[in-house]
Scaffold this motif. Structure first.
Motif, PDB file in Angstrom:
ATOM      1  N   TYR A  88       3.011  -1.109  -4.699  1.00  0.00           N
ATOM      2  CA  TYR A  88       1.967  -0.188  -5.151  1.00  0.00           C
ATOM      3  C   TYR A  88       1.855  -0.236  -6.674  1.00  0.00           C
ATOM      4  O   TYR A  88       0.753  -0.201  -7.223  1.00  0.00           O
ATOM      5  CB  TYR A  88       2.265   1.237  -4.689  1.00  0.00           C
ATOM      6  CG  TYR A  88       1.140   2.197  -5.005  1.00  0.00           C
ATOM      7  CD1 TYR A  88       0.161   2.476  -4.062  1.00  0.00           C
ATOM      8  CD2 TYR A  88       1.042   2.807  -6.257  1.00  0.00           C
ATOM      9  CE1 TYR A  88      -0.886   3.342  -4.351  1.00  0.00           C
ATOM     10  CE2 TYR A  88       0.006   3.674  -6.558  1.00  0.00           C
ATOM     11  CZ  TYR A  88      -0.957   3.938  -5.605  1.00  0.00           C
ATOM     12  OH  TYR A  88      -2.001   4.787  -5.911  1.00  0.00           O
ATOM     13  N   ASP A  89       2.997  -0.314  -7.344  1.00  0.00           N
ATOM     14  CA  ASP A  89       2.997  -0.390  -8.801  1.00  0.00           C
ATOM     15  C   ASP A  89       2.172  -1.574  -9.280  1.00  0.00           C
ATOM     16  O   ASP A  89       1.418  -1.480 -10.260  1.00  0.00           O
ATOM     17  CB  ASP A  89       4.443  -0.524  -9.303  1.00  0.00           C
ATOM     18  CG  ASP A  89       4.656   0.190 -10.623  1.00  0.00           C
ATOM     19  OD1 ASP A  89       3.702   0.267 -11.403  1.00  0.00           O
ATOM     20  OD2 ASP A  89       5.774   0.670 -10.876  1.00  0.00           O
ATOM     21  N   ALA A  95      -6.151  -2.507  -8.521  1.00  0.00           N
ATOM     22  CA  ALA A  95      -6.856  -1.887  -7.387  1.00  0.00           C
ATOM     23  C   ALA A  95      -7.124  -0.408  -7.617  1.00  0.00           C
ATOM     24  O   ALA A  95      -7.246   0.364  -6.664  1.00  0.00           O
ATOM     25  CB  ALA A  95      -6.047  -2.087  -6.104  1.00  0.00           C
ATOM     26  N   ASN A  96      -7.183   0.014  -8.854  1.00  0.00           N
ATOM     27  CA  ASN A  96      -7.522   1.397  -9.182  1.00  0.00           C
ATOM     28  C   ASN A  96      -6.511   2.389  -8.614  1.00  0.00           C
ATOM     29  O   ASN A  96      -6.861   3.472  -8.162  1.00  0.00           O
ATOM     30  CB  ASN A  96      -8.930   1.744  -8.672  1.00  0.00           C
ATOM     31  CG  ASN A  96      -9.469   3.021  -9.304  1.00  0.00           C
ATOM     32  OD1 ASN A  96      -9.111   3.365 -10.433  1.00  0.00           O
ATOM     33  ND2 ASN A  96     -10.309   3.730  -8.579  1.00  0.00           N
ATOM     34  N   GLY A  97      -5.230   1.992  -8.624  1.00  0.00           N
ATOM     35  CA  GLY A  97      -4.186   2.913  -8.199  1.00  0.00           C
ATOM     36  C   GLY A  97      -3.828   3.873  -9.319  1.00  0.00           C
ATOM     37  O   GLY A  97      -4.364   3.806 -10.423  1.00  0.00           O
ATOM     38  N   SER A  98      -2.932   4.802  -9.038  1.00  0.00           N
ATOM     39  CA  SER A  98      -2.555   5.799 -10.036  1.00  0.00           C
ATOM     40  C   SER A  98      -1.126   6.238  -9.793  1.00  0.00           C
ATOM     41  O   SER A  98      -0.562   6.024  -8.718  1.00  0.00           O
ATOM     42  CB  SER A  98      -3.493   7.013  -9.961  1.00  0.00           C
ATOM     43  OG  SER A  98      -3.348   7.657  -8.705  1.00  0.00           O
ATOM     44  N   ARG A  99      -0.541   6.865 -10.794  1.00  0.00           N
ATOM     45  CA  ARG A  99       0.809   7.403 -10.621  1.00  0.00           C
ATOM     46  C   ARG A  99       0.810   8.529  -9.588  1.00  0.00           C
ATOM     47  O   ARG A  99       1.789   8.713  -8.864  1.00  0.00           O
ATOM     48  CB  ARG A  99       1.333   7.913 -11.963  1.00  0.00           C
ATOM     49  CG  ARG A  99       1.565   6.822 -12.988  1.00  0.00           C
ATOM     50  CD  ARG A  99       2.615   5.839 -12.522  1.00  0.00           C
ATOM     51  NE  ARG A  99       2.551   4.587 -13.269  1.00  0.00           N
ATOM     52  CZ  ARG A  99       3.107   3.452 -12.889  1.00  0.00           C
ATOM     53  NH1 ARG A  99       3.746   3.401 -11.743  1.00  0.00           N
ATOM     54  NH2 ARG A  99       3.011   2.366 -13.624  1.00  0.00           N
ATOM     55  N   ALA A 100      -0.289   9.266  -9.512  1.00  0.00           N
ATOM     56  CA  ALA A 100      -0.387  10.308  -8.484  1.00  0.00           C
ATOM     57  C   ALA A 100      -0.360   9.675  -7.097  1.00  0.00           C
ATOM     58  O   ALA A 100       0.276  10.187  -6.167  1.00  0.00           O
ATOM     59  CB  ALA A 100      -1.668  11.123  -8.671  1.00  0.00           C
ATOM     60  N   GLY A 101      -1.051   8.543  -6.949  1.00  0.00           N
ATOM     61  CA  GLY A 101      -1.030   7.831  -5.682  1.00  0.00           C
ATOM     62  C   GLY A 101       0.355   7.311  -5.354  1.00  0.00           C
ATOM     63  O   GLY A 101       0.782   7.327  -4.193  1.00  0.00           O
ATOM     64  N   LEU A 176      -3.397  -3.525   1.085  1.00  0.00           N
ATOM     65  CA  LEU A 176      -4.707  -4.161   0.971  1.00  0.00           C
ATOM     66  C   LEU A 176      -5.601  -3.824   2.159  1.00  0.00           C
ATOM     67  O   LEU A 176      -6.824  -3.734   2.014  1.00  0.00           O
ATOM     68  CB  LEU A 176      -4.533  -5.682   0.854  1.00  0.00           C
ATOM     69  CG  LEU A 176      -3.841  -6.171  -0.421  1.00  0.00           C
ATOM     70  CD1 LEU A 176      -3.655  -7.679  -0.386  1.00  0.00           C
ATOM     71  CD2 LEU A 176      -4.620  -5.755  -1.667  1.00  0.00           C
ATOM     72  N   GLY A 177      -5.002  -3.615   3.325  1.00  0.00           N
ATOM     73  CA  GLY A 177      -5.794  -3.304   4.511  1.00  0.00           C
ATOM     74  C   GLY A 177      -6.082  -1.826   4.703  1.00  0.00           C
ATOM     75  O   GLY A 177      -6.959  -1.474   5.494  1.00  0.00           O
ATOM     76  N   HIS A 178      -5.350  -0.960   4.008  1.00  0.00           N
ATOM     77  CA  HIS A 178      -5.515   0.494   4.200  1.00  0.00           C
ATOM     78  C   HIS A 178      -5.658   1.215   2.855  1.00  0.00           C
ATOM     79  O   HIS A 178      -5.302   2.387   2.737  1.00  0.00           O
ATOM     80  CB  HIS A 178      -4.310   1.077   4.949  1.00  0.00           C
ATOM     81  CG  HIS A 178      -4.070   0.460   6.294  1.00  0.00           C
ATOM     82  ND1 HIS A 178      -3.440  -0.754   6.460  1.00  0.00           N
ATOM     83  CD2 HIS A 178      -4.399   0.902   7.542  1.00  0.00           C
ATOM     84  CE1 HIS A 178      -3.367  -1.030   7.759  1.00  0.00           C
ATOM     85  NE2 HIS A 178      -3.939  -0.055   8.430  1.00  0.00           N
ATOM     86  N   TRP A 179      -6.179   0.549   1.861  1.00  0.00           N
ATOM     87  CA  TRP A 179      -6.159   1.089   0.502  1.00  0.00           C
ATOM     88  C   TRP A 179      -6.983   2.371   0.372  1.00  0.00           C
ATOM     89  O   TRP A 179      -8.128   2.449   0.819  1.00  0.00           O
ATOM     90  CB  TRP A 179      -6.676   0.050  -0.480  1.00  0.00           C
ATOM     91  CG  TRP A 179      -6.545   0.499  -1.907  1.00  0.00           C
ATOM     92  CD1 TRP A 179      -7.547   0.865  -2.744  1.00  0.00           C
ATOM     93  CD2 TRP A 179      -5.327   0.645  -2.645  1.00  0.00           C
ATOM     94  NE1 TRP A 179      -7.033   1.228  -3.967  1.00  0.00           N
ATOM     95  CE2 TRP A 179      -5.676   1.110  -3.945  1.00  0.00           C
ATOM     96  CE3 TRP A 179      -3.984   0.437  -2.348  1.00  0.00           C
ATOM     97  CZ2 TRP A 179      -4.729   1.354  -4.931  1.00  0.00           C
ATOM     98  CZ3 TRP A 179      -3.043   0.684  -3.337  1.00  0.00           C
ATOM     99  CH2 TRP A 179      -3.418   1.133  -4.609  1.00  0.00           C
TER     100      TRP A 179
END
Length: 260
Positions: A88-89, A95-101, A176-179
């Motif tokens: 995830y990191d 992929a527009n992730g975040s520390r909250a995610g 990638l399949g459940h982002w």
């Protein structure tokens, strides 16, 4: 600032793991048990002096026992989550992730394992009051111990194990399949990953009924096996050999009463 937050979260994560292991050690020694989950010398002497005293009797009530299992899940399963959180990191920037995610993934994963802890707590109490296991959480019958070892070993060869292990072994594909973005998205993905992880690793947990649920040596060995199974380089190569080893061990346990 983002690098500082990242480092702080990882340090806190590893701090929780260390705290969980310390807590399990403190609980074990507080109940008069050694590292193998058996009564230590002092507990044995005190029990011999007054047989009415249950100096090393583990918890036999739901909530204290649930706390023990929840602590055990944190100590054993959080180390196996390192590849998942690292995956995830790696997606935070691309992929527009975040520390909250990231925190959501961690929380969702842990929620599933706490639910599993509640289920296995109920199972342990049922086995205890049914006279199947003793107060240390060990099967009274070697036949049941051997059968459980063989069953868990055989599970290593099943399609269910293959599917669940595939997700745990390669969490990037699951992401990638459940982002989903944000904390809620991370929580949802964490719940899904946790469910697959329970499906993959439940067998190692129930083997506590063979060696003792407060056996820290067993906990360490089971944690090592689960971490190795999730390593990208070797995880897929050791699943079936572990199954063979468990089956052989189970057959040995079954044969032991016949040989003595």
């Amino acid at each position: 600032m983002s690098d500082i937050v990242r480092s702080g979260l990882w340090l806190a994560f590893f701090g929780v793991i260390l705290l969980s292991w310390w807590w399990m050690y403190a609980m074990s020694t507080g109940m008069g048990l050694d590292l193998l989950g058996r009564p230590n010398e002092m507990a044995q002497r005190m029990a011999a002096m007054d047989p009415r005293m249950d100096m090393y009797m583990p918890m036999a009530e739901f909530w204290p026992l649930l706390m023990m299992w929840a602590g055990m899940m944190a100590a054993m399963m959080l180390p196996t989550m390192v590849p998942t959180l690292q995956a995830y990191d790696d997606l935070i920037r691309s992929a527009n992730g975040s520390r909250a995610g990231w925190l959501g993934v961690l929380l969702g994963y842990f929620i599933v394992w706490v639910l599993f802890a509640a289920a296995i707590t109920g199972a342990q109490l049922a086995l205890l009051f049914g006279g199947v296991i003793d107060m240390l959480g060990i099967f009274k019958s070697p036949w049941l111990s051997g059968a459980l070892l063989i069953a868990v070993g055989a599970f290593q060869f099943t399609r269910a194990k293959e599917v669940c292990h595939g997700v745990c072994h390669s969490p990037m594909g699951y992401f990638l399949g459940h982002w989903r973005t944000g904390f809620a998205g991370g929580l949802r993905m964490g719940l899904g990953l946790g469910a697959f992880c329970v499906g993959c690793c439940w067998g190692f947990m129930v083997l506590g009924f063979v060696g003792g649920v407060m056996n820290l040596a067993w906990m360490g060995l089971a944690t090592l096996f689960m971490v190795l199974e999730k390593l990208p380089q070797i995880g897929h190569r050791i699943t079936k050999p572990l199954g063979v080893a468990l089956i052989i061990f189970g057959l040995g346990v079954l044969a032991w009463p016949l040989a003595t």
